[in-house]
Structure formats: C-alpha cells, structure tokens
Write an enzyme that holds these catalytic residues in place. Structure first.
Site, PDB file in Angstrom:
ATOM      1  CB  SER A  69      -0.863  -0.024   1.271  1.00 18.14           C
ATOM      2  OG  SER A  69      -1.462   1.233   1.475  1.00 18.14           O
ATOM      3  CB  THR A  97      -4.807   5.820 -17.856  1.00 19.49           C
ATOM      4  OG1 THR A  97      -5.412   5.651 -19.129  1.00 19.49           O
ATOM      5  CG2 THR A  97      -3.708   6.877 -17.948  1.00 19.49           C
ATOM      6  CB  CYS A 146     -10.661  -1.491   7.556  1.00 18.50           C
ATOM      7  SG  CYS A 146      -9.214  -0.714   6.873  1.00 18.50           S
TER       8      CYS A 146
END
Lengths: 142, 388
Positions: free
Chosen positions: B203, B243, B329
């Site tokens: 991450s 992209t 989370c």
C-alpha cells in the site's frame, strides 16, 4: 455534534463531566437503589434515589458502565429527577430523553437500561423494601 | 505534527511525507510530467520514465525485480488480484485455498467470495499470541490446495508472522503463497530474493505515500500467472488495465525510496517510542494487557486491552488522541474486533482494546501526553462504574 461522533454537545458535556455520579454514604437516610443491565451486555447501571418523608426525590446518585450515551443519560436523568416527586420518577422516560437528544436507534438500549434501573429503585421504595439493590434483568439488546 | 489532536493511528493511514508530496506535485500540471505514460510522444515517454523509476524504487525496498511490480489502486485491489487471479488461473489444478481468521477484510471477504464461487477455503486459527505457525499451514495443505494467503504483519495487533518458514512449506509442496505486506513494508526488512513468496501486496498510504495507489509483487521465476480483474488496455503486462496514475505512482515510489534509506534508524526510533508508550501505559494502568506476541511484533503498533471499562467510552474520553478500537477498516461496524476474539479475548476485553500506532512524525512529548490522557480517563471511567 461532537466531531466524528453521533453525539451532540449536550450528551458530550454530560459524558465529560457526569453530574451526581457516585454512591450515597452507607448511613444516608431515605435511600433506595435499583440496578439494570449487565457488563457482558455492554452496559450496567445502579441508580440510587434519596427520598424524603414528603415523597420528594431530594438527591440522586448512580454508577454506570457503558458507552458515552449510557453515562450521559444517567447524568441527565439524575438532574431531571432531583427535586421532583417520586411519582414523576416512576414515569420518567429516559427513552424519550434519548429521542430528544437525537441518539441513534442503536443507543435506545442504553436508555432502557437507565430507565429500568430508576424504576427498580422506585419499586423498591413503593414496596417499602430495605435499601438494597433491586436488580432488573436486562435481556433485550436492540 | 502541529495539530491539537495527537495522531497515533499510523496503521490506519499516514500523512504524505512532504518530500513525497513535492515529487507528486511535479506530475500534475502543464509544466510537469502529466502525460499518459502509454503515449509514444516525448511527454508520454517522460511520464513512462517517471513510472518506471518508481517501479524500481518500490522493487528495491523489497528485493524484487522492477518487472515483478504491478501497480494497483491499493492493497485491497492487490489482495483481490492476487487471490482471485491465482485461484481462477490455477483452478484446473485445484480449488482449495488456505488463509487465516485474522487477515485484513480485503483478504477475508475475497476468500468468502471465492467460497460462493465454489472454491473451498480453510480458515486457520492463530495461536494465543496471534501468530500463524508454519506447522499449522503445513497441516492444512491438501493435494488440491492452490494458494495460501497469510499476512506478514497483523494490522490490529502488529504481530509478525514467520513468512520465511511458511514460504518454505508452501514452496516444497508446490503451492503459491500470497502475503499481504501492507503493514510490514518499510518497517520490517523484506527480501523477496530469499523469501519463497509468490505474490505480495503493498500500500502507498501506509508508508507516507498517497492514498489510492498500491502494488502487487508477482514472481517471475518461478513464474506466477493471474487472471486479471480488470480488462482494458492491457496495461501492467495485462494484469491491471487502466491508465497509470503517474503522480500516485511517483509518490509511492518516492515513499518506498525514503523508507529504504531510513528503515534502520526509523525502526529503532519507533521501537523505542513503542516501548516507552507500553511502559507508560502499564505504569498508569497496571491492569492493562498487551494483545499479541510480546516480542515478535512490528515497531509501530501497540494493542492494549483495558479491563473493567467500556471501550467506546474510553475511545471518546481520549478524544485528544486519534487511535483506533480494532482497525479503522472494521471499527465502523461497532463490533468487537474479530482479530482479538480469535486470540481468545472475550467481548468485553476485545471491546475495551485500543490500537496505538506510532510513526515517522510521532514525538516523545506526544507519547507522554497520550499516556497521561489514557491513564487519567481510564481511572475516571473505572470510578464511575459499578463493582464487578
């Protein structure tokens, strides 16, 4: 609202500085007590009312284990009951207080526990019982 | 940090290092490296150069080859790509996976989805210290096992799994090993040249890089293949179309580069601060219990149970400190942490546990202030509570 929480400033103020918390001295007169909830369910309340000969609640004390809402509701209820007749305490709705404060539905269980503890104390007085704890088993977790 | 709140939630996310932000800002506007890295023209080639430099920086921190790094939107996508991608690609070999009960939700929920898709998952239980032992993984392996997914550092309690040992077991049996390293990269030395790890998730925002960017290490030798989650322009060797976000990638690369340069001294500093925090908390609250292994743990995370009081109240009472109950989370769902429950903590202890996570910008003064606040508020709440 307190930043990042569902609690408004009134709840927050009572949570930060609960009014009338604690217990009366063992030799205090006219004290009846009630309890509700259980730690394993996340909240437990013991509420004491000091009632004079005229049936007026002259003072309150409580002990509380629970979330900020439970603590704040104990504090606010103790303020509301002080100086009023005991019959009003029997009818006092902590659930309505919670609704007025805009507490989320999940916190309604906290209000019910506080209310049950107060009503247990009132029943103790009405039954002319010795000043020990009347315990209300709290079984509903909403 | 010049804020009123003491930020001790670095495991949830970190601020972007100003040196990283500076590099990122060079990739956004007309004067900068803003072009599409897939374009053949000069601005495009310049952007591609920036992306490839960042790929090398990420690879260098973990001992990988640049060609083994696939950029994603974050560790959650990396976990999804690794687990679903490997499970589907190798489904002809078998449909059995192994993971643990204390993985991040990105792994748990991905494996649950694969169960719904007809795969079978074995959920390993950690030991009392929160560790998954290689022997436990070995016992769970079956002839039809295709993938094992075990985290390197647990995000809630900070314990460090023996992924070298687990890797030896899985490699010997020809089973792929995926490791979620979102919490370990830059804090624990990782050398993928020596580890028998096939897939590893990273991450950006856990390491002073930006949010919205992550990476997946995909081993080339022996080669690992994945079914992609996203289809489109065939970017990232066909494994992740879309992209490339040059500014995010450059930010992640710079963050990983800084971590590589500063890891030894930073780990030393964080270890000292964590020990100071634990000693202080234990002195202020002697009843406090450490969750997780006492020594096999990452430098920045400390998880402590505070018996006798209610967790939400403690968290709000300590409002001057930004900490988490469980991981950020999972704390939104207000349930006791599944990680702490898996370690055998009861609901009350799990509910009254706080994760403190310290980082690059944490100071001695902040740790001392946190100890003062927690000690004071703990005793206030304990005094309020009825006996029992």
């Amino acid at each position: 609202m307190f930043p990042g929480s569902e609690y408004n400033t009134e709840v927050w103020s009572h949570f930060r500085a609960p009014r009338n918390s604690g217990v009366f001295p063992a030799d205090a007169s006219g004290v009846v007590a009630g309890a509700a909830g259980a730690r394993k369910h996340g909240r437990a309340v013991e509420f004491q009312l000091q009632v004079n000969a005229a049936g007026t609640v002259v003072d309150c004390r409580y002990r509380v284990f629970g979330c900020p809402a439970t603590i704040a509701l104990c504090s606010m209820a103790s303020e509301a009951l002080k100086g009023g007749p005991l019959c009003d305490a029997a009818r006092y709705s902590v659930v309505q207080l919670a609704d007025r404060l805009g507490l989320v539905a999940e916190k309604r269980a906290a209000a019910i526990v506080v209310e049950d503890a107060i009503r247990a104390a009132v029943r103790r007085y009405n039954n002319n019982s010795p000043p020990q704890l009347a315990v209300v088993k709290f079984t509903m977790e909403s | 940090m010049k804020q009123e709140t003491i930020y001790l939630d670095y495991a949830a996310t970190t601020p972007v290092d100003p040196r990283v932000a500076e590099k990122m800002a060079c990739c956004l506007t007309c004067e900068g490296t803003f072009a599409n890295p897939a374009s053949a023209h000069a601005p495009g080639r310049k952007a591609r150069g920036a992306v490839e430099r960042a790929r090398s920086q990420v690879a260098a921190l973990v001992g990988a080859e640049p060609g083994e790094i696939v950029f994603t939107s974050g560790a959650t996508e990396s976990d999804n790509l690794a687990i679903k991608g490997a499970a589907h690609f190798y489904s002809d070999k078998g449909r059995h996976l192994i993971t643990s009960r204390i993985e991040h939700k990105a792994v748990l929920d991905t494996c649950k989805q694969l169960e719904r898709d007809g795969f079978e998952v074995t959920w390993l239980k950690p030991d009392a210290d929160g560790l998954i032992q290689p022997s436990v993984v070995e016992q769970a392996l079956r002839p039809d096992t295709v993938l094992v997914s075990i985290m390197h550092v647990n995000n809630e309690i900070g314990t460090v799994n023996d992924i070298a040992g687990i890797g030896r077991v899985t490699r010997e049996r020809g089973v792929l090993l995926h490791v979620d390293a979102a919490q370990s990269a830059g804090k624990v030395p990782i050398d993928l040249k020596t580890l028998c790890v096939d897939l590893m998730s990273f991450s950006g925002h856990k390491l002073y890089g930006p949010k919205g960017i992550g990476a997946l290490y995909v081993r080339r030798e022996p080669r690992v293949q994945l079914d992609p989650l996203m289809h489109g322009g065939g970017h990232e060797h066909g494994m992740r179309s879309g992209t490339l976000a040059t500014h995010q990638i450059v930010g992640m690369g710079e963050a990983f580069e800084l971590a590589r340069q500063e890891l030894p001294q930073e780990a030393k500093k964080l270890n000292a601060l964590r020990e100071k925090l634990w000693r202080g908390l234990h002195a202020a609250v002697p009843q406090a219990l450490l969750n997780g292994h006492p020594t096999q743990r990452v430098c920045g995370i400390l998880n402590v149970a505070f018996p006798g009081i209610e967790g939400e109240s403690l968290l709000f009472a300590c409002g001057a400190i930004a900490v988490s109950s469980g991981s950020a989370c999972t704390s939104a769902d207000q349930q006791p942490s599944f990680v702490l429950r898996a370690l055998g903590r009861d609901d009350q202890l799990a509910g009254s546990s706080i994760r403190f996570s310290i980082g690059r910008f944490t100071t001695d003064d902040e740790v001392e202030a946190a100890v003062r606040v927690v000690g004071q508020e703990y005793h206030r709440l304990l005094d309020l509570a009825p006996a029992g």
